[in-house]
Design a protein around this motif. Structure first.
Motif, mmCIF file in Angstrom:
data_model
loop_
_atom_site.group_PDB
_atom_site.id
_atom_site.type_symbol
_atom_site.label_atom_id
_atom_site.label_comp_id
_atom_site.label_asym_id
_atom_site.label_seq_id
_atom_site.Cartn_x
_atom_site.Cartn_y
_atom_site.Cartn_z
ATOM 1 N N THR A 1 0.843 -1.201 0.000
ATOM 2 C CA THR A 1 0.000 0.000 0.000
ATOM 3 C C THR A 1 0.869 1.239 0.000
ATOM 4 O OG1 THR A 1 -1.897 1.078 1.071
ATOM 5 C CG2 THR A 1 -0.211 0.205 2.518
ATOM 6 N N GLY A 2 0.274 2.363 -0.340
ATOM 7 C CA GLY A 2 1.015 3.622 -0.412
ATOM 8 C C GLY A 2 0.708 4.513 0.761
ATOM 9 N N GLN A 3 0.848 5.800 0.543
ATOM 10 C CA GLN A 3 0.645 6.791 1.606
ATOM 11 C C GLN A 3 -0.737 6.706 2.248
ATOM 12 O OE1 GLN A 3 2.776 8.805 2.902
ATOM 13 N NE2 GLN A 3 4.478 8.791 1.457
ATOM 14 N N SER A 4 -1.733 6.290 1.467
ATOM 15 C CA SER A 4 -3.099 6.283 1.996
ATOM 16 C C SER A 4 -3.286 5.223 3.071
ATOM 17 C CB SER A 4 -4.098 6.027 0.876
ATOM 18 O OG SER A 4 -4.007 4.666 0.460
ATOM 19 N N GLY A 5 -2.416 4.197 3.046
ATOM 20 C CA GLY A 5 -2.590 3.111 4.011
ATOM 21 C C GLY A 5 -3.888 2.367 3.799
ATOM 22 N N CYS A 6 -4.339 2.355 2.557
ATOM 23 C CA CYS A 6 -5.594 1.676 2.237
ATOM 24 C C CYS A 6 -5.275 0.287 1.687
ATOM 25 C CB CYS A 6 -6.351 2.513 1.211
ATOM 26 S SG CYS A 6 -7.862 1.742 0.663
ATOM 27 N N TRP A 7 -5.739 -0.753 2.399
ATOM 28 C CA TRP A 7 -5.329 -2.113 2.072
ATOM 29 C C TRP A 7 -6.283 -2.768 1.079
ATOM 30 C CZ3 TRP A 7 -0.598 -3.759 3.744
ATOM 31 C CH2 TRP A 7 0.019 -2.917 4.693
ATOM 32 N N TYR B 1 4.041 2.104 5.036
ATOM 33 C CA TYR B 1 3.552 1.161 6.044
ATOM 34 C C TYR B 1 4.118 -0.239 5.789
ATOM 35 C CZ TYR B 1 0.370 5.031 6.740
ATOM 36 O OH TYR B 1 -0.137 6.291 6.954
ATOM 37 N N VAL B 2 5.360 -0.296 5.332
ATOM 38 C CA VAL B 2 5.972 -1.594 5.026
ATOM 39 C C VAL B 2 6.602 -2.138 6.314
ATOM 40 C CG1 VAL B 2 7.603 -2.832 3.608
ATOM 41 C CG2 VAL B 2 6.404 -0.834 2.683
ATOM 42 N N LEU B 3 6.034 -3.222 6.775
ATOM 43 C CA LEU B 3 6.417 -3.798 8.057
ATOM 44 C C LEU B 3 7.863 -4.291 7.999
ATOM 45 C CD1 LEU B 3 4.790 -4.283 10.673
ATOM 46 C CD2 LEU B 3 4.167 -6.524 9.755
ATOM 47 N N LEU C 1 -3.837 -11.259 9.411
ATOM 48 C CA LEU C 1 -4.823 -10.722 10.349
ATOM 49 C C LEU C 1 -5.098 -11.704 11.480
ATOM 50 C CD1 LEU C 1 -7.332 -9.115 7.821
ATOM 51 C CD2 LEU C 1 -5.987 -7.878 9.539
ATOM 52 N N VAL C 2 -5.140 -12.993 11.146
ATOM 53 C CA VAL C 2 -5.365 -13.998 12.184
ATOM 54 C C VAL C 2 -4.183 -14.016 13.156
ATOM 55 C CG1 VAL C 2 -5.475 -16.477 12.620
ATOM 56 C CG2 VAL C 2 -6.978 -15.430 10.914
ATOM 57 N N ALA C 3 -2.975 -13.929 12.603
ATOM 58 C CA ALA C 3 -1.791 -13.904 13.470
ATOM 59 C C ALA C 3 -1.822 -12.669 14.361
ATOM 60 C CB ALA C 3 -0.518 -13.914 12.618
ATOM 61 N N LEU C 4 -2.172 -11.532 13.743
ATOM 62 C CA LEU C 4 -2.261 -10.285 14.503
ATOM 63 C C LEU C 4 -3.348 -10.383 15.566
ATOM 64 C CD1 LEU C 4 -1.092 -7.395 14.582
ATOM 65 C CD2 LEU C 4 -2.902 -6.712 13.000
ATOM 66 N N ASP D 1 -1.137 -1.944 16.510
ATOM 67 C CA ASP D 1 -1.767 -3.135 15.926
ATOM 68 C C ASP D 1 -3.127 -2.804 15.312
ATOM 69 O OD1 ASP D 1 0.363 -4.713 16.593
ATOM 70 O OD2 ASP D 1 -0.660 -5.881 18.151
ATOM 71 N N ALA D 2 -3.831 -1.846 15.960
ATOM 72 C CA ALA D 2 -5.181 -1.515 15.497
ATOM 73 C C ALA D 2 -5.186 -0.772 14.170
ATOM 74 C CB ALA D 2 -5.904 -0.687 16.562
ATOM 75 N N GLN D 3 -4.010 -0.346 13.710
ATOM 76 C CA GLN D 3 -3.948 0.409 12.454
ATOM 77 C C GLN D 3 -3.150 -0.315 11.381
ATOM 78 O OE1 GLN D 3 -5.630 3.105 12.027
ATOM 79 N NE2 GLN D 3 -6.007 3.885 14.101
ATOM 80 N N LEU D 4 -2.440 -1.385 11.743
ATOM 81 C CA LEU D 4 -1.429 -1.952 10.843
ATOM 82 C C LEU D 4 -1.971 -2.333 9.476
ATOM 83 C CD1 LEU D 4 1.095 -4.213 12.759
ATOM 84 C CD2 LEU D 4 1.418 -1.977 11.690
ATOM 85 N N PHE D 5 -3.114 -2.995 9.435
ATOM 86 C CA PHE D 5 -3.642 -3.458 8.140
ATOM 87 C C PHE D 5 -5.068 -2.981 7.919
ATOM 88 C CE2 PHE D 5 -0.371 -6.540 9.367
ATOM 89 C CZ PHE D 5 0.483 -6.400 8.277
ATOM 90 N N GLY D 6 -5.379 -1.814 8.419
ATOM 91 C CA GLY D 6 -6.728 -1.284 8.246
ATOM 92 C C GLY D 6 -7.428 -1.193 9.589
ATOM 93 N N SER D 7 -8.349 -0.257 9.676
ATOM 94 C CA SER D 7 -8.998 0.042 10.953
ATOM 95 C C SER D 7 -10.110 -0.946 11.284
ATOM 96 C CB SER D 7 -9.609 1.436 10.891
ATOM 97 O OG SER D 7 -10.687 1.414 9.991
#
Lengths: 408, 370, 408, 370
Positions: B126-132, B156-158, B233-236, B350-356
């Motif tokens: 994803t880019g600056q928007s952080g939209c997955w 947002y590259v982990l 997401l399951v791991a998170l 964690d609540a923001q990492l891959f979408g709200s």
């Protein structure tokens, strides 16, 4: 009498206006505007305060033997209004100077003679030595001890959540002086000199990564016997007096905009602006949440204004006790909303990410309101008991000798 | 994919718990989180040796060959210990993305090294928007079968700053493709981002005509990304549930021993009821994470729905548990030295990492409507 | 041993299957499907239960002298499975029949001989006489008294929140039998005959405008001495046994779908359908709220499934104690959402407005879960203390003679 | 418009309080709410004689000639007592609509009778949708200067079944107009609706070529409607705030005397903290209602904003206070005989009468954005 008073009022107004006209020069006003150090007064301010004190404007409600004029509240307000009109500081300290008010209320003649003047003139820096690691919500559970030895007390213990301890000359300290009576009955209240070997001040790093507070370690520190305030072993009562002054001052400060909410508060616009900037202001759920958050703020301001109108001067208002609880919700909710608006943008910190920095800082700083100065839970007890008149809980440690009280 | 028996799973959990108790206590976390890389290479190797890094990598690629259930179990311990590591980036997201793309050549080339920990991989999606979603991709690729050049940026590259290899989603004239990029490639610029959660590492990456290898695949590329994101997401969720459970347990322990007014503070209803409400939340989050893992493992119809549920339920629970625990502790948790804020920082990240949570609640109701 | 058991299992399965084949005729199945009266068993059901009891299928885990077979839980489950396969009722009462289980646990031989059979056969209707107007959350504060006179007890007092009292033959009653010992130590537990002059049952009109419960006024009612359960003055312990059975039964019933949530629960679809019908399903905030509500339901079902898997047979699970609190939130939130979906349409009542009727009914009925059977507040105490191990509050009335306990 | 002094306002409030204490106790409310009309004509006349019905009607039309501030004060008492009456319909909504339309002929014809209680008026402003915007009107009018016929339907008409005169919003070929319709007019059919709040009366009205008198006005008609709705919302906010305050006070009194576990239940933190939280809400609602009244009275720029704030703050507070009070009372409030449910019913009704809280929150933020 009414007529006499009216004449006196006008005379007084003329007097203070003329004094200010002569003494509050543009140069002084300019020098006082800048360089306000975080702790303690600047030299310019001290010098101005000395003038105010010697002209007896600093604490006009006080008796004449203590720099005052024995004036009514109404006439004191005239002086405050004149000072405010030209933005001159220094008057009204009989309402706002916690340290001097407490000292006047409970100090020995020796201590008052020594310190009241300097306190009004900003010559003395002060701090509060109340909370301890094991006495937070339960302040009467303090374990710092003060033992009388000849003409002084020897103090040992630890205090925490002290702001200004680094620069303080004195701390208003509560310590246990009798361990064989119930908890509230064996506490005494002191003016403790801070610049001595037995006092070690360490900054406390907070979750916000700031150090606004200190821990104070006290080892065989000495307090002259004349620095006792109130009666020996009746420090709890003295503390209530000091806390009442504190609440009065804080309450006035924390009440938000003076008008009932006619003007849009600045931070309201900031939140809407933040959402607009992030391109999310049109999201219906967020709009509802922002509206509700702004509503909480406005309602709190309206409560404050109503409380102020309802209560007679100097009395504590039931609406005031609600303000802290309200602010707690407002701050936590504002932090949540700032986070939601930023979304993943809230992940960052540092000066390049000021919006995230604000959201994250507030998320943590909000606890200063919901925990500091009594947790929300303690505050709900106070509201339930003192405002609504609900009965207290059974208090298991109220009547037993403190020595036998359970501790962590 | 194999499944461990219940007993084997308990043993796996115990061994991870033991390792983290020994090597990842609070003081180790505090030390590691202030290092540049943000992870401890020695502990990383031990995790790899134990098979944790390659947990969901097939056995013939050097992994343990198990699936979401075992991964979720491990992640509960990871969350409780606040482990600082590129496990989620490399061993989960990148590994499953390779699994999903089903390109044997690339998998054989990368997965064994990922499994043994010698190669840290991550994905730039994803880019600056952080939209997955597919629309969030802001890297584009030009080229032909043999030569591809990437331009644009990803964010947002982990653990991007720690990666040896990047899997990059980029749009081409034929639609979306995935590419392999070496971290040392010319034209690549990887900047670590200053995260509020010091145990986290995120990077922003810019591509200026960077040579890349295209991963050919039979599957629609974004389907593969979703498969990888779902297991991530399951791991998170497991991490969040385990961390929340730990927060509550630690707070309850404190409430049993902290005396005020001559009583343990946990005897006051204010504290007791907060704890009871949190127990409902934390138990629910554990149920959600484990159920999502089981659904993914079994490939049930409602697996995506279960993942969405776990995503928002566990994110919200970890945030509210960590936040409430600070209130329950009182002043002591307002100090930097107390661990409560470390969990709150992790929870917020964690609540923001891959979408709200809102994003996944909406995905959840869409799946229910379908 | 394993082999022996396996043979016995198969033999048992064959036996029960063959018995059902012979006795569970289609005619019986059909006659039992319809006309289930609200209170008490139909004649058809009674007659079938009599067959089940005499064939010893009703309570196979129980000892042989009480209609049982002394079987293990595992083998009893085989019987239950066979009955369930053909949808025949009547077995498993050693788990599900609160009245019979309590009686077996604490009854005198006389009473057991008289009532256990009829209870299993549905011949006896029962009710619970626990709560009183002044003993709700604090059940040990009951003031209904039972005084021994020769071979019976004379009872006076008032009970409330009793369902089924109108048709009941007996009520399981707690009454105070010693006023000079602490509150938990002077209570006894009885099977109280309901069809007598001293018992007056009045329907209690609820806020839902239904009368699901009764008030029971007791004036010089008589209970034979042999109807005491457990020991004299140890009724509190007997009550705990009965409550444990009740929770076990309620917990199994209330746990929702047996699968962990693979199937979409029906009421989930209803809510989405309701919103779609009202034309508001596309509102983003409502979508979030509906999603969250459905999530609460699914999570509660998942907790229930996990609890069931975690616990060994018969033990109480910590997850189970969470279910009631979870349901309370779910029901109140569902009522709120139904109201929000309907908007002004929720203003009405009556059969022409069934959506409004549902929303309004649920708004009120939700309190049956959040108040009935222990308020949410009491439930949080229980979870905090029994599950999390937090210490109890100081109990001011625990150790003093009941006579001296403060009452409303 | 005159303003009463604080002392006069206290006296007004006391006299209303005294009247309602005498004539509108719980048993009177229960009796009245089960009558067909849903109000007590004797009490209605006393309210009119006291000047309450004509409170906001000009003195030259037989009213008291005061404004929103005095009205809000009275409504706090009305809410606390759960008064059943057409006060809001006739003395507030209809009266202010006539004030706003500024047609002296029609005002002189109707307002004196409204003020003395002999004529009950109400306004029909919305249709089945219950949407309180111009688009919600579903009555149309055809005709010319002298003869107008109304067709269509209106709903949610407050005390429509008790009205002698209806003020009806209808669309014409020239836009929206207001009309006066006699309750006995041919072609008019008024059906009472069965309300869940038994203290409330609502009607549905159908128009089949009903003869009507058009109220000519210089103002845009919907502006006049908004003026009338705004003061009605303030009155309703006062009712809600007063009722919420009463609910809390009654519950707190109970919590002081109800003993469980040898202690008053109000000594338990669970109950005490609920009460403290509710106090914040009820005090805030009183502030909101009074502030909105003051803004309307002074005609400040932000008056509409203040009305919106009061509308949702007071609606939500009354609902949550009434609902929470049931929980605090416990079982006793689950009985029909206990008054708690009467307040909860009124709270739920009030929250829907002129649009939902969400509607007014949205209006509020729009005003803030402007």
């Amino acid at each position: 009498m009414d007529t006499n008073n009216k004449i006196a009022d006008e005379e007084l107004r003329a007097q203070v206006r003329s004094w200010l006209g002569e003494n509050w020069t543009q140069a002084k006003a300019a020098s006082l505007k800048q360089h306000q150090p975080l702790w303690g007064a600047s030299d310019e301010l001290k010098s101005w305060l000395a003038e105010v004190v010697s002209a007896r404007w600093a604490a006009p409600r006080w008796p004449t033997e203590w720099f005052g004029r024995d004036l009514s509240n109404k006439q004191a307000k005239i002086i405050e209004a004149e000072f405010a009109a030209v933005r001159a500081p220094g008057t009204g300290q009989d309402r706002t100077n916690l340290w001097a008010n407490t000292l006047l209320a409970g100090g020995t003649e020796v201590l008052k003679s020594k310190l009241i003047g300097p306190l009004l003139q900003g010559e003395v820096n002060m701090c509060l030595l109340y909370s301890e690691p094991n006495a937070g919500s339960d302040l009467a559970g303090i374990r710092t001890r003060a033992d009388r030895q000849e003409d002084h007390y020897v103090v040992n213990g630890q205090k925490v959540w002290t702001s200004g301890a680094m620069t303080a000359d004195y701390g208003m300290l509560i310590a246990r002086t009798d361990w064989d009576v119930p908890k509230h009955q064996g506490i005494s209240y002191f003016y403790c000199p801070m610049k001595q070997e037995g006092i070690e001040v360490r900054p406390l790093r907070q979750i916000t990564n700031e150090s606004q507070f200190n821990e104070v370690f006290i080892t065989d520190a000495l307090i002259p016997a004349e620095n006792l305030l109130g009666n020996f072993n009746q420090g709890w009562q003295m503390l209530q007096t000091a806390l009442a002054y504190e609440r009065l001052i804080m309450g006035e400060g924390a009440r938000g905009p003076r008008s009932g909410g006619n003007k849009k508060a600045k931070n309201v616009e900031v939140l809407i602006a933040l959402a607009r900037e992030a391109g999310v202001l049109e999201q219906p759920k967020l709009r509802q949440d922002i509206a509700q958050m702004i509503a909480y703020k406005k309602l709190n301001a309206l409560n404050g204004a109503r409380g102020k109108a309802d209560i007679s001067q100097g009395a504590s208002s039931s609406l005031m006790s609600l303000g802290k609880l309200a602010m707690s919700r407002i701050l936590h909710e504002e932090a949540r909303l700032r986070t939601e608006i930023l979304g993943p943008g809230s992940l960052f910190e540092g000066s390049d990410y000021s919006d995230a920095e604000n959201a994250n800082f507030l998320t943590f700083q909000a606890y200063l309101t919901s925990i500091g100065g009594g947790t929300d839970q303690i505050q709900r007890n106070i509201i339930g008991e003192r405002v609504l008149g609900l009965p207290k809980e059974p208090e298991v440690d109220k009547k037993i000798p403190f020595r036998e009280v359970r501790a962590s | 994919m194999n499944k461990l028996s219940l007993e084997e799973r308990v043993a796996l959990r115990d061994s991870v718990h033991q390792l983290l108790t020994n090597e990842c206590d609070e003081s180790a976390v505090r030390t590691t989180m202030e290092t540049t890389s943000g992870f401890d290479p020695v502990l990383w190797n031990k995790l790899a040796e134990m098979g944790i890094v390659g947990l969901i990598i097939n056995e013939d690629q050097g992994g343990a060959g198990v699936g979401p259930i075992e991964l979720e179990t491990v992640m509960e311990e990871v969350g409780a210990a606040l482990l600082c590591s590129p496990l989620l980036a490399s061993g989960v997201l990148a590994a499953e993305l390779l699994n999903a793309l089903q390109n044997d050549d690339v998998s054989s080339q990368l997965l064994p090294a990922i499994a043994d920990g010698s190669c840290i991989a991550t994905a730039a999606l994803t880019g600056q928007s952080g939209c997955w979603t597919e629309g969030g991709v802001t890297v584009s690729a030009k080229g032909n079968t043999n030569e591809w050049l990437l331009s644009g940026s990803a964010s947002y590259v982990l653990h991007g700053q720690n990666a040896n290899v990047l899997l990059v989603a980029a749009s081409t004239s034929d639609g979306l493709s995935m590419f392999v990029v070496e971290a040392e490639a010319d034209g690549l610029s990887i900047s670590g981002l200053p995260t509020f959660d010091h145990t986290l590492r995120l990077a922003e990456i810019s591509f200026d005509k960077v040579a890349a290898e295209r991963i050919t695949t039979q599957r629609p590329v974004w389907d593969a990304v979703i498969q990888a994101l779902d297991i991530t997401l399951v791991a998170l969720a497991g991490e969040q549930a385990g961390a929340a459970e730990h927060c509550l347990a630690a707070t309850v322990d404190y409430a049993k021993t902290r005396i005020q007014f001559g009583r343990a503070i946990g005897s006051f209803q204010a504290i007791k009821h907060m704890a009871a409400d949190l127990l409902l939340e934390t138990e629910s989050s554990i149920s959600a994470a484990r159920h999502a893992a089981a659904c993914l493992a079994d490939g049930t119809d409602d697996a995506t729905e279960a993942v969405s549920l776990a995503a928002f339920a566990c994110a919200d629970t970890f945030v509210s548990t960590a936040a409430t625990s600070v209130q329950m502790y009182g002043g002591i948790a307002f100090t930097w030295e107390h661990p409560a804020h470390l969990y709150l920082r992790r929870a917020r990240a964690d609540a923001q990492l891959f979408g709200s949570s809102s994003f996944y609640r909406e995905r959840f109701i869409q799946q229910l409507e379908a």
